[in-house]
Design an enzyme around this catalytic site. Structure first.
Site, PDB file in Angstrom:
ATOM      1  N   SER A  40      12.810 -26.700  81.541  1.00 43.97           N
ATOM      2  CA  SER A  40      13.250 -28.062  81.241  1.00 43.97           C
ATOM      3  C   SER A  40      14.500 -28.322  82.066  1.00 43.97           C
ATOM      4  O   SER A  40      15.599 -27.906  81.707  1.00 43.97           O
ATOM      5  CB  SER A  40      13.550 -28.186  79.740  1.00 43.97           C
ATOM      6  OG  SER A  40      14.207 -29.386  79.456  1.00 43.97           O
TER       7      SER A  40
ATOM      8  N   HIS B 266       9.012 -25.351  75.801  1.00 48.77           N
ATOM      9  CA  HIS B 266       9.116 -23.902  75.627  1.00 48.77           C
ATOM     10  C   HIS B 266       7.996 -23.318  74.764  1.00 48.77           C
ATOM     11  O   HIS B 266       8.016 -22.141  74.445  1.00 48.77           O
ATOM     12  CB  HIS B 266      10.471 -23.537  75.009  1.00 48.77           C
ATOM     13  CG  HIS B 266      11.621 -23.778  75.926  1.00 48.77           C
ATOM     14  ND1 HIS B 266      12.933 -23.687  75.513  1.00 48.77           N
ATOM     15  CD2 HIS B 266      11.661 -24.119  77.238  1.00 48.77           C
ATOM     16  CE1 HIS B 266      13.726 -23.974  76.532  1.00 48.77           C
ATOM     17  NE2 HIS B 266      12.974 -24.230  77.585  1.00 48.77           N
TER      18      HIS B 266
ATOM     19  N   GLU C 196      14.127 -26.916  70.810  1.00 49.58           N
ATOM     20  CA  GLU C 196      14.699 -25.729  70.177  1.00 49.58           C
ATOM     21  C   GLU C 196      15.266 -26.055  68.802  1.00 49.58           C
ATOM     22  O   GLU C 196      15.941 -27.064  68.612  1.00 49.58           O
ATOM     23  CB  GLU C 196      15.829 -25.142  71.029  1.00 49.58           C
ATOM     24  CG  GLU C 196      15.428 -24.669  72.407  1.00 49.58           C
ATOM     25  CD  GLU C 196      16.620 -24.168  73.199  1.00 49.58           C
ATOM     26  OE1 GLU C 196      17.532 -23.558  72.601  1.00 49.58           O
ATOM     27  OE2 GLU C 196      16.662 -24.412  74.415  1.00 49.58           O
TER      28      GLU C 196
ATOM     29  N   GLU D 228      11.934 -18.364  74.957  1.00 48.76           N
ATOM     30  CA  GLU D 228      13.278 -17.888  74.629  1.00 48.76           C
ATOM     31  C   GLU D 228      13.309 -16.988  73.402  1.00 48.76           C
ATOM     32  O   GLU D 228      14.371 -16.743  72.825  1.00 48.76           O
ATOM     33  CB  GLU D 228      14.219 -19.083  74.477  1.00 48.76           C
ATOM     34  CG  GLU D 228      14.335 -19.849  75.794  1.00 48.76           C
ATOM     35  CD  GLU D 228      15.279 -21.042  75.724  1.00 48.76           C
ATOM     36  OE1 GLU D 228      15.756 -21.362  74.623  1.00 48.76           O
ATOM     37  OE2 GLU D 228      15.521 -21.639  76.777  1.00 48.76           O
TER      38      GLU D 228
ATOM     39  N   ASP E  49      18.118 -28.588  69.965  1.00 46.82           N
ATOM     40  CA  ASP E  49      18.022 -29.020  71.357  1.00 46.82           C
ATOM     41  C   ASP E  49      16.808 -29.923  71.417  1.00 46.82           C
ATOM     42  O   ASP E  49      15.664 -29.467  71.433  1.00 46.82           O
ATOM     43  CB  ASP E  49      17.868 -27.837  72.314  1.00 46.82           C
ATOM     44  CG  ASP E  49      17.692 -28.291  73.767  1.00 46.82           C
ATOM     45  OD1 ASP E  49      17.784 -29.502  74.027  1.00 46.82           O
ATOM     46  OD2 ASP E  49      17.447 -27.427  74.630  1.00 46.82           O
TER      47      ASP E  49
ATOM     48  N   GLU F 171      21.861 -31.164  70.852  1.00 43.11           N
ATOM     49  CA  GLU F 171      21.879 -31.134  72.321  1.00 43.11           C
ATOM     50  C   GLU F 171      20.814 -32.065  72.887  1.00 43.11           C
ATOM     51  O   GLU F 171      19.691 -32.116  72.371  1.00 43.11           O
ATOM     52  CB  GLU F 171      21.625 -29.695  72.780  1.00 43.11           C
ATOM     53  CG  GLU F 171      21.528 -29.489  74.275  1.00 43.11           C
ATOM     54  CD  GLU F 171      21.088 -28.075  74.621  1.00 43.11           C
ATOM     55  OE1 GLU F 171      20.446 -27.907  75.673  1.00 43.11           O
ATOM     56  OE2 GLU F 171      21.367 -27.139  73.829  1.00 43.11           O
TER      57      GLU F 171
ATOM     58  N   ASP G 185      23.371 -31.523  78.130  1.00 42.01           N
ATOM     59  CA  ASP G 185      22.803 -30.508  79.032  1.00 42.01           C
ATOM     60  C   ASP G 185      22.249 -31.223  80.256  1.00 42.01           C
ATOM     61  O   ASP G 185      22.905 -31.305  81.295  1.00 42.01           O
ATOM     62  CB  ASP G 185      21.728 -29.706  78.308  1.00 42.01           C
ATOM     63  CG  ASP G 185      21.000 -28.721  79.221  1.00 42.01           C
ATOM     64  OD1 ASP G 185      21.516 -28.440  80.331  1.00 42.01           O
ATOM     65  OD2 ASP G 185      19.917 -28.226  78.858  1.00 42.01           O
TER      66      ASP G 185
ATOM     67  N   LYS H  22      25.436 -24.095  82.277  1.00 36.02           N
ATOM     68  CA  LYS H  22      24.446 -23.208  82.874  1.00 36.02           C
ATOM     69  C   LYS H  22      24.846 -23.007  84.326  1.00 36.02           C
ATOM     70  O   LYS H  22      24.823 -23.954  85.113  1.00 36.02           O
ATOM     71  CB  LYS H  22      23.050 -23.839  82.795  1.00 36.02           C
ATOM     72  CG  LYS H  22      22.527 -24.035  81.378  1.00 36.02           C
ATOM     73  CD  LYS H  22      21.230 -24.830  81.387  1.00 36.02           C
ATOM     74  CE  LYS H  22      20.598 -24.887  80.008  1.00 36.02           C
ATOM     75  NZ  LYS H  22      19.413 -25.790  79.989  1.00 36.02           N
TER      76      LYS H  22
ATOM     77  N   HIS I 197      21.985 -19.569  78.599  1.00 37.20           N
ATOM     78  CA  HIS I 197      20.924 -18.944  79.399  1.00 37.20           C
ATOM     79  C   HIS I 197      20.007 -20.031  79.946  1.00 37.20           C
ATOM     80  O   HIS I 197      20.230 -21.222  79.754  1.00 37.20           O
ATOM     81  CB  HIS I 197      20.125 -17.984  78.520  1.00 37.20           C
ATOM     82  CG  HIS I 197      19.424 -18.664  77.371  1.00 37.20           C
ATOM     83  ND1 HIS I 197      18.509 -18.032  76.579  1.00 37.20           N
ATOM     84  CD2 HIS I 197      19.517 -19.935  76.872  1.00 37.20           C
ATOM     85  CE1 HIS I 197      18.059 -18.864  75.652  1.00 37.20           C
ATOM     86  NE2 HIS I 197      18.662 -20.024  75.811  1.00 37.20           N
TER      87      HIS I 197
ATOM     88  N   LYS J 134      24.686 -19.635  73.902  1.00 42.45           N
ATOM     89  CA  LYS J 134      23.296 -19.950  73.570  1.00 42.45           C
ATOM     90  C   LYS J 134      22.424 -19.058  74.451  1.00 42.45           C
ATOM     91  O   LYS J 134      22.347 -19.268  75.657  1.00 42.45           O
ATOM     92  CB  LYS J 134      23.037 -21.431  73.851  1.00 42.45           C
ATOM     93  CG  LYS J 134      21.616 -21.887  73.620  1.00 42.45           C
ATOM     94  CD  LYS J 134      21.478 -23.356  73.979  1.00 42.45           C
ATOM     95  CE  LYS J 134      20.012 -23.751  74.025  1.00 42.45           C
ATOM     96  NZ  LYS J 134      19.832 -25.146  74.441  1.00 42.45           N
TER      97      LYS J 134
END
Length: 426
Positions: A44, A165, A174, A215, A252, A295, A322, A347, A375, A398
């Site tokens: 993503s 994910h 998430e 993840e 997220d 997020e 993000d 990130k 990550h 995270k």
């Protein structure tokens, strides 16, 4: 100035946690000391991120090979950095950026540049007989002017996956737990692990899939974000912890992934939301659950929505950018000026060098924005971000569920740092 200078920079095409090619960069000094760094990759991704260099050769790895990035390191970057001091992070990174010559690092590739930037910091720490987090801290404080204090971060653990994910109908990407009501990193981590395993038992009892996503979080076939949050609440309580006191929930949303033509298309809910509808929906979730952090609740270009969400619930909720910020100091500054969000997800591969990531954190913290070191969904065994979070004193990390070795490597590194130091937590 050290006499132990860079003799060679070289690279390898290796695999990330999804089995896709990525870059490993190695820096070798005159003393033959050497260190290697592995570069992560996201699924993503925000459109404003620095550009990965992929081969786009369908005959290899379905077009995802990185031989071009490897070649850039082995030839041009090697020539540029030969004879340079690896401990001068700012000089190294500036050389890499200027020699690439593009605004998004598309010439060498952000994956090539980042691998070398990270490997230089690793070998420099080794050369100076410093822990990596100490070297990063010194670079940030003394050479880049950042006002930081080392500390161990609170984990944000992704225990249920959806969106890009996972192969399930949940629109949100998430569902995380943040065990912030503890005195130590190890106690915080232990509670997260116990909740994770308790969740697995609850899913099994309900005949739900316990396979994990990219993840490490479970990816059951659930109907809505509320069902996912209810399962996590049950898991926290059954594991013996108090939601809203010891353990909080984090989302997220990754809203950019389901935003099209100014509409948020939540297919799992079979609903279409306007920007204001999306803000209202998130506000309702926040009022019904002990959610401490949201997020990417809005699209990366929906600045008005971000401002509204921050105005509505930002006083007591971490609103994290993000895709909105992509670890870019210029976009972070824009968010600060507009009062959109109050926290930045960091990130290192979104921006491409250690120096720029430090600058992003400094830009955020100087305006009272929180920073969370993160990550990527395509990770490696490299635990660099664990040291980065400690050295920068971000206070939050995270890095996925306590499963899959590419995620656990970061947690294990933090456990060891905790045992070897007297650093404060959170």
């Amino acid at each position: 100035m050290t006499n132990n200078l860079i003799k060679q920079v070289r690279a390898y095409e290796v695999l990330d946690s999804r089995g896709n090619p990525t870059v490993a960069a190695e820096v070798i000094l005159n003393s033959d000391e050497k260190s290697m760094a592995f570069v992560p990759s996201g699924a993503s991704t925000g459109k404003y991120e620095a550009s990965e260099k992929r081969d786009n050769d369908d005959s290899r790895y379905l077009g995802k090979g990185v031989l071009g990035a490897v070649e850039a390191i082995n030839t041009e970057i090697n020539s540029i950095l030969e004879g340079k001091d690896p401990s001068n992070t700012k000089e190294i990174d500036t050389l890499l950026i200027e020699s690439d010559g593009t605004s998004n690092k598309s010439n060498f590739g952000a994956n090539a540049i980042l691998g070398v930037s990270m490997a230089c910091s690793k070998v420099a720490a080794q050369m100076l007989n410093l822990e990596l987090y100490d070297f990063i801290h010194l670079q940030a404080k003394e050479n880049l002017g950042a006002d930081v204090n080392k500390k161990l971060p609170i984990p944000m653990m992704n225990i249920l996956n959806g969106g890009a994910h996972a192969d399930n109908p949940i629109d949100f990407q998430e569902f995380m737990i943040q065990p912030s009501g503890f005195e130590s990193f190890s106690d915080s981590l232990r509670s997260g692990v116990e909740i994770f395993h308790t969740l697995k038992e609850i899913l099994k009892k309900n005949n739900l899939n316990t396979a994990v996503g990219d993840e490490g979080g479970f990816a059951p076939n659930l109907d809505s974000p509320q069902v996912a949050l209810d399962l996590i609440m049950e898991s926290i309580e059954k594991a013996g912890y108090v939601p809203g006191e010891q353990v909080f929930l984090c989302l997220d949303v990754a809203a950019t992934e389901f935003y099209k033509n100014s509409i948020y298309n939540l297919d799992g809910l079979d609903q279409k939301f306007s920007s204001s509808d999306m803000v209202s929906y998130l506000k309702d979730l926040r009022s019904n659950y002990p959610i401490s952090s949201i997020e990417d609740g809005l699209n990366e270009d929906d600045w008005e929505g971000w401002v509204n969400l921050t105005s509505e619930i930002g006083a007591d909720t971490q609103i994290v950018g993000d895709d909105l910020f992509v670890t870019n100091p210029l976009r972070i500054t824009e968010g600060i000026e507009k009062k959109a969000a109050n926290a930045v997800l960091v990130k290192v591969n979104q921006i491409g060098t250690l120096t720029e990531a430090i600058d992003a954190i400094q830009t955020a913290s100087s305006h009272n924005f929180n920073s969370i070191i993160s990550h990527r969904s395509g990770e490696t065994e490299d635990s660099f971000i664990a040291d980065f979070s400690v050295g920068m004193g971000s206070g939050q990390i995270k890095t996925g569920a306590p499963s899959r070795s590419d995620r656990v490597a970061k947690y294990n590194r933090l456990l060891i740092i905790e045992k070897q130091t007297s650093l404060c937590f959170g």
